[in-house]
Design an enzyme around this catalytic site. Structure first.
Site, PDB file in Angstrom:
ATOM      1  N   TYR A  30      44.321  36.545  26.022  1.00  0.00           N
ATOM      2  CA  TYR A  30      44.131  37.894  26.583  1.00  0.00           C
ATOM      3  C   TYR A  30      45.482  38.460  27.047  1.00  0.00           C
ATOM      4  O   TYR A  30      45.939  39.472  26.562  1.00  0.00           O
ATOM      5  CB  TYR A  30      43.191  37.845  27.795  1.00  0.00           C
ATOM      6  CG  TYR A  30      41.709  37.812  27.509  1.00  0.00           C
ATOM      7  CD1 TYR A  30      41.193  37.274  26.335  1.00  0.00           C
ATOM      8  CD2 TYR A  30      40.798  38.308  28.437  1.00  0.00           C
ATOM      9  CE1 TYR A  30      39.823  37.249  26.103  1.00  0.00           C
ATOM     10  CE2 TYR A  30      39.432  38.282  28.215  1.00  0.00           C
ATOM     11  CZ  TYR A  30      38.951  37.751  27.050  1.00  0.00           C
ATOM     12  OH  TYR A  30      37.592  37.722  26.833  1.00  0.00           O
ATOM     13  N   GLU A  47      34.087  33.329  32.990  1.00  0.00           N
ATOM     14  CA  GLU A  47      35.253  32.634  33.549  1.00  0.00           C
ATOM     15  C   GLU A  47      35.153  32.607  35.072  1.00  0.00           C
ATOM     16  O   GLU A  47      35.354  31.579  35.705  1.00  0.00           O
ATOM     17  CB  GLU A  47      36.538  33.347  33.119  1.00  0.00           C
ATOM     18  CG  GLU A  47      37.790  32.706  33.730  1.00  0.00           C
ATOM     19  CD  GLU A  47      39.083  33.299  33.188  1.00  0.00           C
ATOM     20  OE1 GLU A  47      39.102  34.512  32.879  1.00  0.00           O
ATOM     21  OE2 GLU A  47      40.057  32.550  33.079  1.00  0.00           O
ATOM     22  N   GLU A  64      43.568  40.556  44.104  1.00  0.00           N
ATOM     23  CA  GLU A  64      43.520  42.024  44.303  1.00  0.00           C
ATOM     24  C   GLU A  64      42.553  42.650  43.299  1.00  0.00           C
ATOM     25  O   GLU A  64      41.784  43.557  43.639  1.00  0.00           O
ATOM     26  CB  GLU A  64      44.917  42.639  44.124  1.00  0.00           C
ATOM     27  CG  GLU A  64      45.918  42.293  45.225  1.00  0.00           C
ATOM     28  CD  GLU A  64      46.460  40.879  45.127  1.00  0.00           C
ATOM     29  OE1 GLU A  64      46.358  40.268  44.038  1.00  0.00           O
ATOM     30  OE2 GLU A  64      46.969  40.363  46.133  1.00  0.00           O
TER      31      GLU A  64
HETATM   32  C1  LIG Z   1      48.150  29.086  35.708  1.00  0.00           C
HETATM   33  C2  LIG Z   1      47.776  30.314  34.925  1.00  0.00           C
HETATM   34  C3  LIG Z   1      47.017  30.174  33.784  1.00  0.00           C
HETATM   35  C4  LIG Z   1      46.686  31.310  33.038  1.00  0.00           C
HETATM   36  N1  LIG Z   1      45.951  31.140  31.885  1.00  0.00           N
HETATM   37  C5  LIG Z   1      45.691  32.226  31.108  1.00  0.00           C
HETATM   38  C6  LIG Z   1      45.019  32.062  29.859  1.00  0.00           C
HETATM   39  O1  LIG Z   1      44.645  30.942  29.481  1.00  0.00           O
HETATM   40  N2  LIG Z   1      44.814  33.147  29.095  1.00  0.00           N
HETATM   41  C7  LIG Z   1      45.205  34.405  29.486  1.00  0.00           C
HETATM   42  O2  LIG Z   1      44.961  35.354  28.747  1.00  0.00           O
HETATM   43  N3  LIG Z   1      45.853  34.588  30.664  1.00  0.00           N
HETATM   44  C8  LIG Z   1      46.109  33.533  31.478  1.00  0.00           C
HETATM   45  N4  LIG Z   1      46.776  33.700  32.659  1.00  0.00           N
HETATM   46  C9  LIG Z   1      47.261  35.036  33.005  1.00  0.00           C
HETATM   47  C10 LIG Z   1      46.538  35.718  34.134  1.00  0.00           C
HETATM   48  O3  LIG Z   1      45.252  36.140  33.748  1.00  0.00           O
HETATM   49  C11 LIG Z   1      47.412  36.899  34.567  1.00  0.00           C
HETATM   50  O4  LIG Z   1      48.616  36.371  35.097  1.00  0.00           O
HETATM   51  C12 LIG Z   1      46.740  37.768  35.595  1.00  0.00           C
HETATM   52  O5  LIG Z   1      45.649  38.458  35.045  1.00  0.00           O
HETATM   53  C13 LIG Z   1      47.704  38.787  36.222  1.00  0.00           C
HETATM   54  O6  LIG Z   1      48.393  39.503  35.248  1.00  0.00           O
HETATM   55  P1  LIG Z   1      49.982  39.615  35.302  1.00  0.00           P
HETATM   56  O7  LIG Z   1      50.561  38.253  35.419  1.00  0.00           O
HETATM   57  O8  LIG Z   1      50.418  40.466  34.155  1.00  0.00           O
HETATM   58  O9  LIG Z   1      50.312  40.363  36.676  1.00  0.00           O
HETATM   59  P2  LIG Z   1      50.228  41.933  36.933  1.00  0.00           P
HETATM   60  O10 LIG Z   1      48.988  42.479  36.349  1.00  0.00           O
HETATM   61  O11 LIG Z   1      51.526  42.535  36.527  1.00  0.00           O
HETATM   62  O12 LIG Z   1      50.078  41.982  38.516  1.00  0.00           O
HETATM   63  C14 LIG Z   1      51.193  41.838  39.411  1.00  0.00           C
HETATM   64  C15 LIG Z   1      50.686  42.041  40.837  1.00  0.00           C
HETATM   65  O13 LIG Z   1      50.167  43.377  41.001  1.00  0.00           O
HETATM   66  C16 LIG Z   1      48.827  43.336  41.495  1.00  0.00           C
HETATM   67  N5  LIG Z   1      48.044  44.405  40.869  1.00  0.00           N
HETATM   68  C17 LIG Z   1      48.031  44.753  39.551  1.00  0.00           C
HETATM   69  N6  LIG Z   1      47.181  45.789  39.346  1.00  0.00           N
HETATM   70  C18 LIG Z   1      46.615  46.082  40.556  1.00  0.00           C
HETATM   71  C19 LIG Z   1      45.647  47.038  40.993  1.00  0.00           C
HETATM   72  N7  LIG Z   1      45.069  47.885  40.136  1.00  0.00           N
HETATM   73  N8  LIG Z   1      45.292  47.047  42.308  1.00  0.00           N
HETATM   74  C20 LIG Z   1      45.853  46.176  43.187  1.00  0.00           C
HETATM   75  N9  LIG Z   1      46.807  45.256  42.836  1.00  0.00           N
HETATM   76  C21 LIG Z   1      47.170  45.205  41.535  1.00  0.00           C
HETATM   77  C22 LIG Z   1      48.293  41.972  41.053  1.00  0.00           C
HETATM   78  O14 LIG Z   1      47.242  41.550  41.888  1.00  0.00           O
HETATM   79  C23 LIG Z   1      49.555  41.097  41.213  1.00  0.00           C
HETATM   80  O15 LIG Z   1      49.699  40.705  42.552  1.00  0.00           O
HETATM   81  C24 LIG Z   1      47.105  32.597  33.446  1.00  0.00           C
HETATM   82  C25 LIG Z   1      47.870  32.728  34.615  1.00  0.00           C
HETATM   83  C26 LIG Z   1      48.201  31.605  35.347  1.00  0.00           C
HETATM   84  C27 LIG Z   1      49.028  31.781  36.594  1.00  0.00           C
END
Ligand SMILES: Cc1cc2nc3c(=O)[nH]c(=O)nc-3n(C[C@H](O)[C@H](O)[C@H](O)COP(=O)(O)OP(=O)(O)OC[C@H]3O[C@@H](n4cnc5c(N)ncnc54)[C@H](O)[C@@H]3O)c2cc1C
Length: 396
Positions: A131, A247, A380
């Site tokens: 994703y 999930e 969040e």
């Molecule tokens: C150990 C681990 C395993 C993972 N495994 C998978 C996997 O198998 N497959 C997969 O697809 N993904 C995976 N992920 C990814 C995970 O789903 C994403 O990291 C997560 O959804 C956040 O996206 P981002 O890292 O792009 O952060 P961002 O979306 O850039 O967010 C950065 C910060 O901004 C905040 N934020 C963003 N938008 C908003 C809003 N609208 N309102 C309030 N706050 C907001 C977030 O809460 C966060 O604190 C994994 C992540 C980790 C850490």
């Protein structure tokens, strides 16, 4: 909700208990306490899942004709409780069993339902979830990986990131943009992607724990047959959200059972550790914190029961699964922080030090738990879902 058991369900509990007693892998004892499979345990966990499958103790609620047992979520609940009591290992194919399988049942063709679920349960085929992308995490609908139709095939180009298990996965739940002219949520398609196809490159990324079990995945003209679409072209948003609900349900409900294992281990730790010549369980502040941890774990169990009630009624997990995931995160992170507090100065010693408590297992679990509030959707984002879809507040 009535959780009293029928005589058949009680007999099922006794069978599971006896089987677990006789079949727990001997080498697991020293490796316990981890709720997410660790690389060095993959082989043990693969064999363990196979053993559960052969004994009929996995996929209890999945239809019989697709490799399951056709039982209810009450039996699943009993099984999970017994697994927690026995301190049994987790399974390896967590994403396949918790997410891919249920989504295939919800949206798959007959051929897809016959083909994938049995090998998910037996751990012959491991699944990962494609994703997140470098510019699409919380805002998943901005994903840019493209799939372009070419006769009977789709040609995939783009990149995923943070993909757990991709380094060992046979299949991926892939979201790709199939129509950039439609509104963001509408031009996305869900593919069941064979990870062995030419043009896929997997590059492991290392966490702060030192483990490298999530990855970057690159697609370079990967040809996927049209029969690999799940749920229809440009229907991927709805299919993908179903996977996310499962999930959150798996993380919130399934992992709360493993939380009980961690809590029991924490109590043992408190009984062993001393401060100023006094065992920590005599310290009133420590006792209060341990009691609070137990209360939080119980609250989580009851929150999980609400999700189970929905499933028993034949409904899909709803937005309240977000509450379960969020409470699990807070409870687990607090528990791991408490473990560090109990260890005192020893908390600074990790695996490799002769003096590390329990071989540094708690240090690993503490560091790994920091990711809980990011993976599966950040806290969040869960709060936004609860605000909008449970409480009916205005959109973010
Ligand atoms: C150990 C681990 C395993 C993972 N495994 C998978 C996997 O198998 N497959 C997969 O697809 N993904 C995976 N992920 C990814 C995970 O789903 C994403 O990291 C997560 O959804 C956040 O996206 P981002 O890292 O792009 O952060 P961002 O979306 O850039 O967010 C950065 C910060 O901004 C905040 N934020 C963003 N938008 C908003 C809003 N609208 N309102 C309030 N706050 C907001 C977030 O809460 C966060 O604190 C994994 C992540 C980790 C850490």
């Amino acid at each position: 909700m009535d959780f009293s058991l029928t005589p058949e369900q009680d007999a099922f509990r006794q069978t599971v208990r006896a089987w677990l007693k006789a079949n727990l892998p001997r080498e697991w004892k020293d490796l316990g306490r981890s709720d997410i499979p660790r690389i060095e345990t993959y082989e043990i966990l693969r064999q363990w899942q196979r053993k559960l499958y052969d004994a009929g103790f996995i996929g209890l609620t999945w239809p019989k004709e697709y490799g399951g047992r056709g039982l209810t979520f009450m039996e699943e609940l009993i099984l999970q409780e017994e697994i927690a009591l026995a301190k049994a290992p987790p399974i390896l194919n967590v994403l396949g069993v918790g997410m891919a399988g249920p989504t295939i049942f919800a949206y798959g063709t007959e051929a897809q339902k016959k083909r994938y679920p049995p090998k998910i349960l037996s751990c012959e085929e491991i699944w990962c979830q494609g994703y997140s992308e470098p510019n699409a995490g919380s805002d998943l609908a901005s994903l840019q990986t493209r799939a372009v139709k070419d006769g009977e095939y789709w040609i995939i180009n783009g990149q995923k990131v943070w993909t757990s298990f991709a380094q060992i996965a046979d299949w991926m739940m892939l979201l790709a943009r199939t129509d950039p002219n439609l509104p963001r949520h509408k031009g996305i398609t869900y593919f069941l992607l064979d990870m062995k196809l030419p043009g896929i490159t997997v590059k492991p990324l290392r966490h702060m724990t030192g483990d490298a079990d999530f990855n970057e995945v690159f697609f370079d003209n990967v040809r996927v047959h049209a029969s690999q679409v799940l749920g229809g072209v440009n229907q991927g948003w709805q299919v993908g959200i179903t996977t996310l609900m499962y999930e959150r349900l798996t993380l919130g409900f399934g992992l709360h059972m493993r939380l009980r294992i961690a809590l029991d281990s924490l109590l043992e730790l408190a009984r062993r550790m001393e401060k100023s010549g006094r065992v920590l369980t005599h310290d009133p502040l420590v006792r209060q914190k341990l009691a609070q941890s137990w209360i939080d774990t119980e609250c989580l169990r009851l929150t999980g029961a609400r999700g189970i009630t929905r499933l028993l009624r034949g409904e899909m997990p709803g937005p309240e699964a977000s509450a379960g995931k969020m409470v699990w995160v807070e409870t687990h992170q607090k528990l791991q922080e408490l473990a560090m507090e109990l260890e005192g100065p020893y908390a600074q010693l990790a695996k490799g030090s002769d003096w590390a408590v329990d071989g540094g297992a708690w240090q690993h679990a503490f560091l790994r738990s920091r990711a809980n509030s990011i993976e599966g959707g950040t806290t969040e984002i869960q709060k936004n879902i609860i605000a909008e879809r449970v409480l009916g507040l205005p959109k973010d």
